[in-house]
Design a protein around this motif. Sequence first.
Motif, PDB file in Angstrom:
ATOM      1  N   LYS A  84      77.439  29.929  47.883  1.00  0.00           N
ATOM      2  CA  LYS A  84      78.706  30.014  46.872  1.00  0.00           C
ATOM      3  C   LYS A  84      79.956  29.691  47.686  1.00  0.00           C
ATOM      4  O   LYS A  84      80.838  28.997  47.447  1.00  0.00           O
ATOM      5  CB  LYS A  84      78.603  31.275  46.052  1.00  0.00           C
ATOM      6  CG  LYS A  84      77.531  31.265  44.916  1.00  0.00           C
ATOM      7  CD  LYS A  84      77.907  32.436  43.982  1.00  0.00           C
ATOM      8  CE  LYS A  84      77.336  33.543  44.679  1.00  0.00           C
ATOM      9  NZ  LYS A  84      77.186  34.579  43.734  1.00  0.00           N
ATOM     10  N   THR A  85      79.831  30.627  48.891  1.00  0.00           N
ATOM     11  CA  THR A  85      81.032  30.524  49.703  1.00  0.00           C
ATOM     12  C   THR A  85      81.451  29.263  50.415  1.00  0.00           C
ATOM     13  O   THR A  85      82.295  28.723  50.311  1.00  0.00           O
ATOM     14  CB  THR A  85      81.234  31.489  50.695  1.00  0.00           C
ATOM     15  OG1 THR A  85      79.938  31.809  51.442  1.00  0.00           O
ATOM     16  CG2 THR A  85      81.743  32.881  50.230  1.00  0.00           C
ATOM     17  N   ILE A  95      71.107  36.621  50.486  1.00  0.00           N
ATOM     18  CA  ILE A  95      72.103  36.075  51.449  1.00  0.00           C
ATOM     19  C   ILE A  95      72.683  34.764  51.264  1.00  0.00           C
ATOM     20  O   ILE A  95      73.640  34.277  51.251  1.00  0.00           O
ATOM     21  CB  ILE A  95      71.652  36.574  52.940  1.00  0.00           C
ATOM     22  CG1 ILE A  95      71.787  38.009  52.911  1.00  0.00           C
ATOM     23  CG2 ILE A  95      72.733  36.162  53.960  1.00  0.00           C
ATOM     24  CD1 ILE A  95      71.348  38.691  54.406  1.00  0.00           C
ATOM     25  N   SER A 116      73.883  31.509  58.435  1.00  0.00           N
ATOM     26  CA  SER A 116      74.980  31.179  57.655  1.00  0.00           C
ATOM     27  C   SER A 116      75.242  29.634  58.166  1.00  0.00           C
ATOM     28  O   SER A 116      75.652  28.896  57.138  1.00  0.00           O
ATOM     29  CB  SER A 116      76.236  31.916  57.890  1.00  0.00           C
ATOM     30  OG  SER A 116      76.554  31.594  59.447  1.00  0.00           O
ATOM     31  N   ALA A 132      74.446  33.691  48.584  1.00  0.00           N
ATOM     32  CA  ALA A 132      76.160  34.255  48.902  1.00  0.00           C
ATOM     33  C   ALA A 132      76.658  33.174  49.855  1.00  0.00           C
ATOM     34  O   ALA A 132      77.707  32.922  49.405  1.00  0.00           O
ATOM     35  CB  ALA A 132      75.967  35.618  49.314  1.00  0.00           C
ATOM     36  N   PHE A 133      75.778  32.749  50.589  1.00  0.00           N
ATOM     37  CA  PHE A 133      76.494  31.695  51.633  1.00  0.00           C
ATOM     38  C   PHE A 133      76.552  30.527  50.959  1.00  0.00           C
ATOM     39  O   PHE A 133      77.737  29.646  50.994  1.00  0.00           O
ATOM     40  CB  PHE A 133      75.442  31.386  52.898  1.00  0.00           C
ATOM     41  CG  PHE A 133      75.424  32.666  53.816  1.00  0.00           C
ATOM     42  CD1 PHE A 133      76.381  33.561  53.900  1.00  0.00           C
ATOM     43  CD2 PHE A 133      74.541  32.832  54.739  1.00  0.00           C
ATOM     44  CE1 PHE A 133      76.553  34.519  54.908  1.00  0.00           C
ATOM     45  CE2 PHE A 133      74.693  33.965  55.640  1.00  0.00           C
ATOM     46  CZ  PHE A 133      75.299  34.856  55.506  1.00  0.00           C
TER      47      PHE A 133
END
Lengths: 267, 324
Positions: A13-14, A7, A107, A10-11
């Motif tokens: 990267k965004t 997770i 996040s 992924a965070f």
Amino acid sequence: MKHYLEIYWAFFKTTIAVQFQYRASMSIWMIGRVLEPVVYLVVWATVANARGGMVGDYNPEDFAAYYIVLMIVNQFTFTWVMHEYDYRIRQGALSVLLLKPVHPIHSDIADNISYKVLMSFIVFPTAILLYILFDPNLLFHLQTFALFLCALTIAFFMRFFIEWTLALIAFWTTRNEAINQMYFTLGLFLSGRIAPIELLPNLVQQIANILPFRWAVAFPVELMLGRLSNEQIWHGFTMQGMWLVISLVLLKIVWRSGIKKYSAVGS
Amino acid sequence: MATTPDITIQNLRKTYVVPERDTGLGAAIKSLIVRKTRDVEAVKDITFTVEPGEVVGFLGPNGAGKTTTLKMLSGLLHPTSGDISVLGYTPFNRNKEFLQQITLVMGQRNQLIWDIPVGDSFERNRAIYRLPTDEYNHTRDELVDLLDLAELLPKPVRNLSLGERMKCEVAAALLHRPQVLFLDEPTIGLDVTMQRRIRTFIGEYNKRYNATVLLTSHYMADVEALCKRVIIIHHGQLLFDGALTELVNRFSPHKTIVVDLDIEQADLSNYGDVITAEGNRITLRVPKSETATVTGRLLADLPVIDLTVADPPIEEVIEQVFST
């Protein structure tokens, strides 16, 4: 654990993709945060020179070292969650986060860490530039540096938890900008940003010793500068640990009752 | 054996406490000292169940309590009283397993991150929902195919039109293949083609995965196309729960007869209420019980070219419901 790593990845990267969309504003914010310590550095170096070379324990080269390290510490520990939450709660963006099977804090942590990683590509060259320009009194000891990294990491989480908790005040009032302002002003004084804490009046020093600001910013700086005795270092880590625990407990309590309030009223 | 319902709501209530103050400076100062509040009962007493695989239209005028109910069902709001269970979970506990199996799509709320390509937001959801890569790829490809998203995936969200964005929002909300879908006005603000697209898609998704859908919409075309059953609430109370056809029978005691005549300007006012008369096409409204007689009379008396009997449009029926 593996799940969280995925997770977070992924965070990261965004966030990095988003940040690249805002190169200009990112640079402007960055310049602002670099300028602040440089301004204080110049002011204090001038004062020191005018007073025959010293203010308290600091000569101009000490001030240079202090403010260059402070810039790094501040860059790596500041957060902007307090501004974010107001918007999230008023616009109902929090609802989207609450529907996800992951606590919204993750996040934010990931966002902040990835931002710092990006920033380090600017912060370190800037620090080197300032080093060349101001000739600071800064010696590198591996052991001190290792301790500094520990203190910096704890400082990041401590400050993050405190500011995340304060951000949650947005659950109760739409005017948390005023509270933010107060927090920042207090922080400016008590974290050692406006001046090294030992140069402040005795009373202010005593207050600074109790509150978390000093331990989140000034402590890692003084540690890196080699200005602390072993005893002071352990005291510093103890205070950091204490505030880390307090802020985490507060965060949990405030989050729980904030969510209760949110789910009672809606957005 | 009866199946366990996916959604069970019993005597559900939600009361908001809202601050209240009169207009003007005096009142503003007074409100600093004494805070007046008022209770607003958004949902008064609602009971219903929804079986697995059902698509239910959840209707009511603005402010009827639809969104409040959907928020309670998805765990965003805590009910004031009553029982609520979705897939066996109590929504407001926001259990991870529960969140993993539901989705809530609200018109303007964004799943997608404004500045990055749609595909990257999808990827983020994959990680959040812990979807195994092949399962995720499979679902994503299906959604891309059903909603025709292939060209949109590499575009940043801010460059999409409202309709394109809505399609992507819906897809992002369904990547984890939820069993229960709460859709709050999924077609609002979209043009007819796009509305139809989303509508067809919801139907398809329901069939493919036997998903349970609770849907609010102001477009009756959505409801007619998708929902065999409708639940109507008004002022926070349940007005009707049953088949769409039954709704029409119960609330509309009229039928509409459209006749095309071989003569112009005929006066049919003694056959029923003339709703419109355009050239040789006349639309009449007659009480349901008299439909057969009136039709017979029309055919016998007049040079009829064509005649159709229909239920009044669903919008009219709904209007009728709310006016009672």
